[in-house]
Design an enzyme around this catalytic site. Structure first.
Site, PDB file in Angstrom:
ATOM      1  N   ASP A  34      42.208  58.188  25.152  1.00 51.94           N
ATOM      2  CA  ASP A  34      41.560  57.595  26.328  1.00 51.94           C
ATOM      3  C   ASP A  34      40.350  58.437  26.708  1.00 51.94           C
ATOM      4  OD1 ASP A  34      42.853  55.623  28.859  1.00 51.94           O
ATOM      5  OD2 ASP A  34      41.062  56.846  29.213  1.00 51.94           O
ATOM      6  N   ASP A  60      36.304  58.758  22.880  1.00 49.31           N
ATOM      7  CA  ASP A  60      35.636  57.473  23.123  1.00 49.31           C
ATOM      8  C   ASP A  60      35.896  56.573  21.915  1.00 49.31           C
ATOM      9  OD1 ASP A  60      33.840  55.395  23.501  1.00 49.31           O
ATOM     10  OD2 ASP A  60      32.158  56.706  24.029  1.00 49.31           O
ATOM     11  N   ALA A  83      42.227  49.982  25.417  1.00 48.00           N
ATOM     12  CA  ALA A  83      41.040  50.554  26.065  1.00 48.00           C
ATOM     13  C   ALA A  83      39.979  49.480  26.248  1.00 48.00           C
ATOM     14  CB  ALA A  83      40.478  51.696  25.229  1.00 48.00           C
ATOM     15  N   THR A 131      43.158  39.100  26.975  1.00 47.45           N
ATOM     16  CA  THR A 131      43.339  38.445  28.269  1.00 47.45           C
ATOM     17  C   THR A 131      43.283  36.928  28.149  1.00 47.45           C
ATOM     18  OG1 THR A 131      42.197  38.084  30.381  1.00 47.45           O
ATOM     19  CG2 THR A 131      40.844  38.838  28.582  1.00 47.45           C
ATOM     20  N   ASP A 132      43.897  36.249  29.115  1.00 44.43           N
ATOM     21  CA  ASP A 132      43.803  34.778  29.137  1.00 44.43           C
ATOM     22  C   ASP A 132      42.403  34.318  29.540  1.00 44.43           C
ATOM     23  OD1 ASP A 132      43.851  35.458  31.842  1.00 44.43           O
ATOM     24  OD2 ASP A 132      45.442  34.053  32.388  1.00 44.43           O
ATOM     25  N   GLU A 133      41.583  35.242  30.070  1.00 39.48           N
ATOM     26  CA  GLU A 133      40.257  34.828  30.572  1.00 39.48           C
ATOM     27  C   GLU A 133      39.338  34.336  29.449  1.00 39.48           C
ATOM     28  OE1 GLU A 133      38.680  37.315  33.709  1.00 39.48           O
ATOM     29  OE2 GLU A 133      40.676  38.022  34.228  1.00 39.48           O
ATOM     30  N   TYR A 156      32.703  39.960  31.194  1.00 39.49           N
ATOM     31  CA  TYR A 156      33.981  40.574  30.786  1.00 39.49           C
ATOM     32  C   TYR A 156      34.699  39.688  29.776  1.00 39.49           C
ATOM     33  CZ  TYR A 156      39.011  41.561  31.012  1.00 39.49           C
ATOM     34  OH  TYR A 156      40.329  41.799  30.671  1.00 39.49           O
ATOM     35  N   ALA A 158      33.578  37.248  28.019  1.00 38.96           N
ATOM     36  CA  ALA A 158      32.794  37.064  26.783  1.00 38.96           C
ATOM     37  C   ALA A 158      32.985  38.256  25.855  1.00 38.96           C
ATOM     38  CB  ALA A 158      31.314  36.889  27.124  1.00 38.96           C
ATOM     39  N   LYS A 160      35.630  40.283  25.776  1.00 44.29           N
ATOM     40  CA  LYS A 160      37.001  40.273  25.231  1.00 44.29           C
ATOM     41  C   LYS A 160      37.128  39.188  24.149  1.00 44.29           C
ATOM     42  CE  LYS A 160      40.169  42.371  26.300  1.00 44.29           C
ATOM     43  NZ  LYS A 160      40.694  43.705  25.873  1.00 44.29           N
ATOM     44  N   LEU A 196      42.209  42.783  42.992  1.00 48.41           N
ATOM     45  CA  LEU A 196      42.619  42.121  44.235  1.00 48.41           C
ATOM     46  C   LEU A 196      43.848  42.745  44.906  1.00 48.41           C
ATOM     47  CD1 LEU A 196      42.189  39.543  46.114  1.00 48.41           C
ATOM     48  CD2 LEU A 196      44.013  38.537  44.787  1.00 48.41           C
ATOM     49  N   PRO A 211      37.949  40.994  51.809  1.00 49.40           N
ATOM     50  CA  PRO A 211      36.865  40.104  51.358  1.00 49.40           C
ATOM     51  C   PRO A 211      37.357  39.019  50.399  1.00 49.40           C
ATOM     52  CG  PRO A 211      36.766  42.205  50.195  1.00 49.40           C
ATOM     53  CD  PRO A 211      37.935  42.289  51.114  1.00 49.40           C
TER      54      PRO A 211
HETATM   55  P1  NAD Z   1      42.083  49.632  33.091  1.00 43.93           P
HETATM   56  O1  NAD Z   1      40.655  49.421  33.458  1.00 43.93           O
HETATM   57  O2  NAD Z   1      43.069  49.999  34.164  1.00 43.93           O
HETATM   58  O3  NAD Z   1      42.205  50.774  31.968  1.00 43.93           O
HETATM   59  C1  NAD Z   1      41.329  50.856  30.900  1.00 43.93           C
HETATM   60  C2  NAD Z   1      41.548  52.203  30.229  1.00 43.93           C
HETATM   61  O4  NAD Z   1      40.650  52.270  29.096  1.00 43.93           O
HETATM   62  C3  NAD Z   1      41.213  53.398  31.117  1.00 43.93           C
HETATM   63  O5  NAD Z   1      42.231  54.381  31.000  1.00 43.93           O
HETATM   64  C4  NAD Z   1      39.894  53.915  30.569  1.00 43.93           C
HETATM   65  O6  NAD Z   1      39.717  55.309  30.756  1.00 43.93           O
HETATM   66  C5  NAD Z   1      40.019  53.550  29.106  1.00 43.93           C
HETATM   67  N1  NAD Z   1      38.717  53.405  28.451  1.00 43.93           N
HETATM   68  C6  NAD Z   1      37.641  52.705  28.899  1.00 43.93           C
HETATM   69  N2  NAD Z   1      36.597  52.849  28.034  1.00 43.93           N
HETATM   70  C7  NAD Z   1      37.053  53.625  27.013  1.00 43.93           C
HETATM   71  C8  NAD Z   1      36.456  54.124  25.815  1.00 43.93           C
HETATM   72  N3  NAD Z   1      35.182  53.839  25.502  1.00 43.93           N
HETATM   73  N4  NAD Z   1      37.207  54.882  24.985  1.00 43.93           N
HETATM   74  C9  NAD Z   1      38.495  55.185  25.302  1.00 43.93           C
HETATM   75  N5  NAD Z   1      39.100  54.763  26.422  1.00 43.93           N
HETATM   76  C10 NAD Z   1      38.386  53.999  27.275  1.00 43.93           C
HETATM   77  O7  NAD Z   1      42.517  48.310  32.338  1.00 43.93           O
HETATM   78  P2  NAD Z   1      43.891  47.513  32.370  1.00 43.93           P
HETATM   79  O8  NAD Z   1      43.883  46.592  33.525  1.00 43.93           O
HETATM   80  O9  NAD Z   1      45.014  48.461  32.187  1.00 43.93           O
HETATM   81  O10 NAD Z   1      43.725  46.621  31.047  1.00 43.93           O
HETATM   82  C11 NAD Z   1      44.106  47.131  29.769  1.00 43.93           C
HETATM   83  C12 NAD Z   1      43.836  46.080  28.711  1.00 43.93           C
HETATM   84  O11 NAD Z   1      44.585  44.896  29.006  1.00 43.93           O
HETATM   85  C13 NAD Z   1      42.367  45.663  28.625  1.00 43.93           C
HETATM   86  O12 NAD Z   1      42.045  45.482  27.272  1.00 43.93           O
HETATM   87  C14 NAD Z   1      42.329  44.342  29.384  1.00 43.93           C
HETATM   88  O13 NAD Z   1      41.305  43.510  28.883  1.00 43.93           O
HETATM   89  C15 NAD Z   1      43.706  43.782  29.081  1.00 43.93           C
HETATM   90  N6  NAD Z   1      44.267  42.882  30.111  1.00 43.93           N
HETATM   91  C16 NAD Z   1      44.291  43.250  31.423  1.00 43.93           C
HETATM   92  C17 NAD Z   1      44.862  42.403  32.379  1.00 43.93           C
HETATM   93  C18 NAD Z   1      44.974  42.788  33.831  1.00 43.93           C
HETATM   94  O14 NAD Z   1      45.411  41.980  34.643  1.00 43.93           O
HETATM   95  N7  NAD Z   1      44.626  43.995  34.221  1.00 43.93           N
HETATM   96  C19 NAD Z   1      45.385  41.173  31.972  1.00 43.93           C
HETATM   97  C20 NAD Z   1      45.335  40.830  30.605  1.00 43.93           C
HETATM   98  C21 NAD Z   1      44.782  41.700  29.696  1.00 43.93           C
HETATM   99  P1  TYD Z   2      40.721  40.292  40.148  1.00 46.51           P
HETATM  100  O1  TYD Z   2      41.889  41.103  40.605  1.00 46.51           O
HETATM  101  O2  TYD Z   2      39.377  40.926  40.101  1.00 46.51           O
HETATM  102  O3  TYD Z   2      41.119  39.675  38.732  1.00 46.51           O
HETATM  103  P2  TYD Z   2      40.348  38.547  37.821  1.00 46.51           P
HETATM  104  O4  TYD Z   2      39.009  38.295  38.371  1.00 46.51           O
HETATM  105  O5  TYD Z   2      40.305  39.214  36.492  1.00 46.51           O
HETATM  106  O6  TYD Z   2      41.245  37.342  37.856  1.00 46.51           O
HETATM  107  O7  TYD Z   2      40.603  39.020  41.091  1.00 46.51           O
HETATM  108  C1  TYD Z   2      41.678  38.111  41.252  1.00 46.51           C
HETATM  109  C2  TYD Z   2      41.189  36.949  42.095  1.00 46.51           C
HETATM  110  O8  TYD Z   2      40.871  37.425  43.418  1.00 46.51           O
HETATM  111  C3  TYD Z   2      39.911  36.320  41.578  1.00 46.51           C
HETATM  112  O9  TYD Z   2      39.960  34.914  41.776  1.00 46.51           O
HETATM  113  C4  TYD Z   2      38.811  36.938  42.438  1.00 46.51           C
HETATM  114  C5  TYD Z   2      39.519  37.169  43.770  1.00 46.51           C
HETATM  115  N1  TYD Z   2      39.028  38.338  44.530  1.00 46.51           N
HETATM  116  C6  TYD Z   2      38.638  38.179  45.872  1.00 46.51           C
HETATM  117  O10 TYD Z   2      38.706  37.076  46.442  1.00 46.51           O
HETATM  118  N2  TYD Z   2      38.192  39.276  46.546  1.00 46.51           N
HETATM  119  C7  TYD Z   2      38.111  40.509  45.980  1.00 46.51           C
HETATM  120  O11 TYD Z   2      37.667  41.478  46.650  1.00 46.51           O
HETATM  121  C8  TYD Z   2      38.526  40.656  44.606  1.00 46.51           C
HETATM  122  C9  TYD Z   2      38.457  41.991  43.915  1.00 46.51           C
HETATM  123  C10 TYD Z   2      38.979  39.534  43.931  1.00 46.51           C
END
Ligand code: NAD
Ligand code: TYD
Length: 349
Positions: A34, A60, A83, A131-133, A156, A158, A160, A196, A211
């Site tokens: 990481d 990195d 990552a 991600t599902d996005e 983001y 795009a 992924k 959120l 917000p």
């Molecule tokens: P996060 O932002 O909490 O963590 C990302 C981690 O990656 C951090 O520890 C950061 O230091 C590390 N990182 C970033 N750039 C790096 C680099 N260049 N080299 C090495 N390490 C690096 O993210 P998260 O929410 O835990 O998501 C993890 C994965 O799961 C991502 O790939 C994300 O797309 C995917 N994902 C997240 C969600 C969600 O709801 N959070 C849902 C579906 C998929």
């Molecule tokens: P977020 O947690 O950023 O996840 P994602 O955009 O990846 O789904 O946001 C979840 C939802 O909440 C999204 O529809 C955007 C909305 N949101 C707000 O309304 N206010 C906020 O300050 C944030 C961060 C998100």
């Protein structure tokens, strides 16, 4: 497989995955690679950092030579790649850093794995967490399936989507053994308070405005992070090479309804009168390109590999709110940069 590198293991989901693997598989060596960006925090893993099967390496994923050295030094058999730059709002402000980490970083890792493993892919695995996005935005009906065409809208998603395509290209072109999962929105402990749920819990506690983008009618499908880690464990061990698995909770919430649940739960746990914090709801300008609805159909994972979410949402949210209330120090550290000092003390002195 014995030596597994987990990228992004100091982040939100990665730390839960590292903990699960370190605790459940004493025979595996788990190498957490990481970069410790603002989102990575070694405090997330304090409870397992002394375990003999756990190693942290700061690096990195875009740095080919360093990643190649890590593969040779630890004789890596498998990658669980998490990552990434992960926050949509940041991607709108700075799309380049998303292309760099999510696209070039993934390509670098793929290339290192292919070159290090040479022609022998037996018992090797490159697991890409996505991600599902990538599937875009749904109307009021329907679900994302594994076969849904990609249609990303934010920088983001795009980035992924592009990384997913590279992973599949390495399977089709070189036969690299890969598996991909696409998960819905996660919630739970150790999530950086820009997303959120942790942001709003923190703001409700501190009587700060909440917000809400647009009308608050966007819909997300929420999954408890430990259930995502359980799914990754199952797919890592039993997933079919070259396949994609959707992971979701069949748990859709309109943002504004979810926010009301958060308000109710925080107010109750802080002993405030019901509804006290409703006044904090503040409607603000909508996010640019805001996807309306995400909803995952995770039947394939259930039918083929037997995975199901373990928690009801109300229970998960209550656990999560309690965790943030009991770990105010953690929230303060990650937002103040104090965790950087922790890293230096632990690993650099
Ligand atoms: P996060 O932002 O909490 O963590 C990302 C981690 O990656 C951090 O520890 C950061 O230091 C590390 N990182 C970033 N750039 C790096 C680099 N260049 N080299 C090495 N390490 C690096 O993210 P998260 O929410 O835990 O998501 C993890 C994965 O799961 C991502 O790939 C994300 O797309 C995917 N994902 C997240 C969600 C969600 O709801 N959070 C849902 C579906 C998929
Ligand atoms: P977020 O947690 O950023 O996840 P994602 O955009 O990846 O789904 O946001 C979840 C939802 O909440 C999204 O529809 C955007 C909305 N949101 C707000 O309304 N206010 C906020 O300050 C944030 C961060 C998100």
């Amino acid at each position: 497989m014995k030596n597994i590198v987990v990228t992004g293991g100091a982040g939100f989901i990665g730390s839960h995955v590292v903990r699960l693997f370190v605790n459940n598989y004493p025979d595996y060596n788990i190498i957490n690679l990481d970069l410790l960006t603002y989102a990575g925090n070694l405090e997330n893993l304090k409870d397992i950092e002394g375990k003999p099967n756990y190693t942290f390496v700061k690096a990195d994923i875009c740095d080919y030579d360093t990643v190649a050295c890590i593969f040779s030094k630890y004789k890596i058999d498998a990658v669980i790649h998490l990552a990434a730059e992960s926050h949509v709002d940041r991607s709108i402000k700075d799309p380049f850093s998303f292309a760099r980490t999510n696209v070039m970083g993934t390509l670098t890792l793929l290339q290192v794995a292919k070159n290090y493993w040479g022609d022998n892919f037996e018992n090797k695995l490159f697991y890409h967490v996505s991600t599902d996005e990538v599937y875009g935005s749904l109307g009021d009906e329907g679900f994302f399936l594994e076969t849904t065409a990609y249609d990303p809208h934010s920088p983001y998603s795009a980035s992924k989507a592009s990384s997913d395509h590279f992973v599949r290209a390495f399977y089709d072109t070189y036969g690299l053994p890969v598996v991909i999962s696409n998960c819905s929105n996660n919630y739970g402990s150790y999530q950086f308070p820009e997303k959120l749920i942790p942001l709003f819990i923190n703001n409700i506690c501190n009587n700060k405005p909440l917000p809400v983008y647009g009308k608050g009618d966007n819909v997300r499908d929420w999954l408890f992070v430990n259930d995502h880690a359980r799914a990754i464990n199952v797919i890592f061990h039993e997933g079919k090479l070259g396949d994609t698995y959707n992971i979701g909770g069949f748990n859709e919430w309109k943002n504004i309804d979810l926010i009301r649940v958060l308000i109710k739960t925080v107010d109750k746990l802080l002993g405030r009168e019901e509804g006290t914090s409703e006044k904090l709801i503040t409607y603000v300008a909508d996010r640019a390109g805001h996807d309306y609805r995400y909803a995952i159909d995770s039947s394939k994972l259930k039918n083929e590999l037997g995975w199901e979410p373990s928690l009801q949402f109300e229970e998960g949210i209550e656990k999560t709110v309690k965790w943030y209330l009991e770990n105010e120090d953690w929230v303060q550290h990650v937002t103040s940069g104090a965790y950087q000092k922790y890293y230096q003390q632990m690993y650099e002195e």
